[in-house]
Design a protein around this motif. Structure first.
Motif, short mmCIF file in Angstrom:
data_model
loop_
_atom_site.label_atom_id
_atom_site.label_comp_id
_atom_site.label_asym_id
_atom_site.label_seq_id
_atom_site.Cartn_x
_atom_site.Cartn_y
_atom_site.Cartn_z
N ASP A 1 0.82 -1.20 0.00
CA ASP A 1 0.00 0.00 0.00
C ASP A 1 0.86 1.26 0.00
N LYS A 2 1.92 1.27 0.80
CA LYS A 2 2.77 2.46 0.89
C LYS A 2 3.59 2.65 -0.38
N LEU A 3 4.06 1.55 -0.96
CA LEU A 3 4.83 1.69 -2.20
C LEU A 3 3.92 2.13 -3.35
N TYR A 4 2.71 1.64 -3.36
CA TYR A 4 1.75 2.07 -4.39
C TYR A 4 1.46 3.57 -4.24
N LYS A 5 1.42 4.03 -2.99
CA LYS A 5 1.10 5.43 -2.72
C LYS A 5 2.27 6.35 -3.07
N TYR A 6 3.47 6.00 -2.63
CA TYR A 6 4.62 6.90 -2.77
C TYR A 6 5.45 6.65 -4.02
N ARG A 7 5.38 5.44 -4.57
CA ARG A 7 6.15 5.05 -5.76
C ARG A 7 7.66 5.22 -5.52
N SER A 8 8.07 5.11 -4.28
CA SER A 8 9.47 5.24 -3.89
C SER A 8 9.72 4.32 -2.71
N LYS A 16 -6.91 -1.10 -1.21
CA LYS A 16 -7.40 0.23 -0.84
C LYS A 16 -8.72 0.15 -0.09
N GLN A 17 -9.52 -0.87 -0.37
CA GLN A 17 -10.78 -1.07 0.36
C GLN A 17 -10.57 -1.84 1.66
N ALA A 18 -9.66 -2.81 1.63
CA ALA A 18 -9.51 -3.71 2.78
C ALA A 18 -8.83 -3.04 3.97
N LEU A 19 -7.78 -2.27 3.73
CA LEU A 19 -7.03 -1.68 4.85
C LEU A 19 -7.87 -0.70 5.67
N PRO A 20 -8.66 0.20 5.03
CA PRO A 20 -9.52 1.07 5.85
C PRO A 20 -10.53 0.29 6.68
N LEU A 21 -11.03 -0.83 6.15
CA LEU A 21 -11.97 -1.64 6.91
C LEU A 21 -11.30 -2.27 8.13
N LEU A 22 -10.07 -2.72 7.96
CA LEU A 22 -9.32 -3.27 9.09
C LEU A 22 -9.03 -2.18 10.13
N GLU A 23 -8.65 -0.99 9.64
CA GLU A 23 -8.41 0.14 10.55
C GLU A 23 -9.68 0.47 11.32
N LEU A 24 -10.81 0.44 10.61
CA LEU A 24 -12.08 0.74 11.25
C LEU A 24 -12.38 -0.25 12.36
N GLY A 25 -12.18 -1.55 12.08
CA GLY A 25 -12.44 -2.56 13.08
C GLY A 25 -11.51 -2.46 14.27
N LEU A 26 -10.24 -2.25 14.01
CA LEU A 26 -9.27 -2.15 15.11
C LEU A 26 -9.42 -0.85 15.87
N GLY A 27 -9.89 0.19 15.18
CA GLY A 27 -10.02 1.50 15.81
C GLY A 27 -11.10 1.57 16.86
N GLN A 28 -12.05 0.63 16.83
CA GLN A 28 -13.11 0.66 17.83
C GLN A 28 -12.56 0.44 19.24
N ALA A 29 -11.46 -0.32 19.33
CA ALA A 29 -10.95 -0.69 20.65
C ALA A 29 -9.73 0.13 21.05
N SER A 30 -9.30 1.05 20.22
CA SER A 30 -8.12 1.83 20.56
C SER A 30 -8.38 3.30 20.30
N GLY A 31 -7.55 4.13 20.90
CA GLY A 31 -7.69 5.56 20.70
C GLY A 31 -7.16 5.98 19.34
N PHE A 32 -7.33 7.24 19.03
CA PHE A 32 -6.88 7.77 17.74
C PHE A 32 -5.85 8.86 18.02
N ASP A 33 -4.63 8.65 17.56
CA ASP A 33 -3.55 9.61 17.75
C ASP A 33 -3.41 10.44 16.48
#
Length: 301
Positions: free
Chosen positions: A15-22, A74-91
């Motif tokens: 995901d990061k390499l696709y985003k930054y291409r570097s 691109k669809q899967a990672l936000p869904l995982l973040e959403l699920g994990l974010g329910q139990a943790s704070g947001f920095d």
């Protein structure tokens, strides 16, 4: 593919390499050394039997297989973040969250300048991705387009069914005319309003706007000589013309001097509009989205 034999952490590298291409920038974003990142990329290439990224002119270009995979990652990672974010704070100070928001040009104009200045100081790694607004109902947009928020407006204060919302700005309407208009100077009568030609702003090609609806309730219509989709472009059509343009007062005030226009109150009672931030109830408890809504409240209310 058997996920039990697949290291899902490699999708973060992808995901990061696709985003930054570097490789260097992608590795830095994950706090990895370039050698560790390259080792992970080699494992992913071997696992998927595809080079995934090829260096072209000092930039890592995605292969066809990588482009296909990116659609799902691109669809899967936000869904995982959403699920994990329910139990943790947001920095917010360290988060690289991307907020996907659908908006019209006018809601962007009112919303983004103040918000982006604030985020640059308080949440420098967060990204805002603006997508074109859609004529679909708000609930459908939030469900079908993988959005965090929709920026919209309404002329009443009744809540929309099936969505959460926050009214963050309200304003009136004004009518603009060219200062050289031969018949309209310092006042605008109802008769003139009906006789003159108008520009109608219709973001999605609708046949009636709020002005037309008010006139219809009074048993009248107006002559629309030009229909335009953009609130920000429409005022630039007035110079040297005899058109009338009724639009949000905030825009009218900003453009009237530079464009040599006269701003007048419309001779009809047009309801105030209310700019709204909408989000899906399923995301109401998401820590990142809750933080975003609180920032909007602090900045605009």
């Amino acid at each position: 593919m058997d996920l039990k034999q697949f290291d899902l952490n490699l999708l973060l590298l992808f995901d990061k390499l696709y985003k930054y291409r570097s490789v260097s920038k992608a590795a830095e974003s994950l706090y990895l050394s370039q050698s560790a990142f390259s080792h992970g990329l080699a494992r992913l290439r071997k696992r998927l039997d595809d080079p995934l990224f090829i260096r072209v002119n000092n930039q890592m270009q995605a292969t066809e297989r990588a482009e296909q995979l990116a659609l799902y990652v691109k669809q899967a990672l936000p869904l995982l973040e959403l699920g994990l974010g329910q139990a943790s704070g947001f920095d917010a100070s360290h988060s690289e969250k991307t907020f996907r928001i659908a908006a019209t040009d006018y809601t962007e104009f009112c919303f983004l300048p103040k918000l982006t200045r604030h985020f640059a100081k308080q949440a420098p790694h967060i990204q805002i991705e603006i997508l074109p607004a859609s004529p679909l109902p708000i609930k459908e947009q939030l469900e079908q387009r993988n959005l965090d928020f929709v920026l919209g407006f309404q002329h009443d204060e009744h809540p929309q069914a099936g969505v959460e919302q926050l009214a963050w700005f309200s304003d009136s309407y004004s009518t603009l005319v060219c200062k050289a208009h031969p018949r309209i100077k310092k006042a605008l009568s109802f008769e003139q309003f009906l006789q003159e030609q108008h520009i109608r702003i219709a973001s999605w090609g609708e046949s009636q706007g709020i002005v037309d609806q008010v006139l219809a309730n009074l048993g009248h219509t107006r002559h629309v000589a030009c229909q335009q989709t953009s609130v920000l472009v429409a005022p630039h059509l007035l110079a040297g013309s005899e058109y009338l343009l009724t639009l949000p007062t905030q825009v009218a005030k900003q453009v009237q001097q530079g464009q040599k226009l006269t701003r007048l109150p419309p001779p009809i009672t047009v309801p105030d509009y209310h700019l709204q931030l909408y989000w899906h109830p399923l995301k109401a408890s998401n820590q990142a989205n809750r933080w975003f809504v609180e920032q909007v409240k602090g900045l605009f209310l």
